[in-house]
Scaffold this motif. Structure first.
Motif, PDB file in Angstrom:
ATOM      1  N   SER A   1      -0.038  -3.692   6.166  1.00 32.33           N
ATOM      2  CA  SER A   1       0.125  -5.118   5.868  1.00 32.33           C
ATOM      3  C   SER A   1      -1.172  -5.905   6.055  1.00 32.33           C
ATOM      4  O   SER A   1      -1.329  -6.974   5.461  1.00 32.33           O
ATOM      5  CB  SER A   1       1.230  -5.719   6.742  1.00 32.33           C
ATOM      6  OG  SER A   1       0.875  -5.640   8.106  1.00 32.33           O
TER       7      SER A   1
ATOM      8  N   ALA B   1       6.728  -4.090   3.028  1.00 32.99           N
ATOM      9  CA  ALA B   1       7.889  -3.508   3.699  1.00 32.99           C
ATOM     10  C   ALA B   1       7.998  -2.014   3.429  1.00 32.99           C
ATOM     11  O   ALA B   1       8.534  -1.264   4.261  1.00 32.99           O
ATOM     12  CB  ALA B   1       9.159  -4.215   3.256  1.00 32.99           C
ATOM     13  N   LYS B   2       7.492  -1.595   2.282  1.00 28.11           N
ATOM     14  CA  LYS B   2       7.582  -0.176   1.903  1.00 28.11           C
ATOM     15  C   LYS B   2       6.238   0.535   1.966  1.00 28.11           C
ATOM     16  O   LYS B   2       6.157   1.718   1.639  1.00 28.11           O
ATOM     17  CB  LYS B   2       8.152  -0.053   0.490  1.00 28.11           C
ATOM     18  CG  LYS B   2       9.570  -0.568   0.344  1.00 28.11           C
ATOM     19  CD  LYS B   2      10.073  -0.392  -1.088  1.00 28.11           C
ATOM     20  CE  LYS B   2      11.510  -0.881  -1.235  1.00 28.11           C
ATOM     21  NZ  LYS B   2      12.002  -0.727  -2.628  1.00 28.11           N
TER      22      LYS B   2
END
Length: 115
Positions: free
Chosen positions: A30, A74-75
């Motif tokens: 991220s 998120a993935k």
């Protein structure tokens, strides 16, 4: 252990589309700037598209308006949507961080644009 796994390549006719995906592991995805790179036969690897940790994007001139990079934090994935493909887009496509880390290169995914 850092690993990037690229998928989605294939053989497509000029004007066609492909969607490449890269699954990242072992990094703080991220907060990492990510990029797609490609290497055509007999040529140096070039950076094609970038997506910063904040979601800003940029492209090499030759793909502007045809390719779109996106990410899903998120993935832990980064996607390259390629439209209006041209024979000169033929290459092995890789994802890596930006700047690239020489220890992170994966197998890549082959994209061949030919009639």
């Amino acid at each position: 252990q850092v690993q990037f796994v690229e998928s989605g390549g294939g053989l497509v006719q000029p004007g066609g589309s492909l969607r490449l995906s890269c699954a990242a592991s072992g990094i703080r995805f991220s907060i990492s700037h990510m990029a797609w790179y490609r290497q055509a036969p007999g040529k140096q690897r070039e950076r094609v598209a970038i997506c910063t940790s904040g979601g800003s994007t940029n492209y090499v001139d030759s793909v502007k308006g045809r390719f779109t990079i996106s990410r899903d934090n998120a993935k832990n994935t980064v996607v390259l949507q390629m439209n209006s493909l041209k024979p000169e887009d033929t290459a092995i496509y890789y994802c890596n961080t930006l700047p690239s880390n020489p220890n992170y290169w994966g197998q890549g995914t082959q994209v061949t644009v030919s009639s």
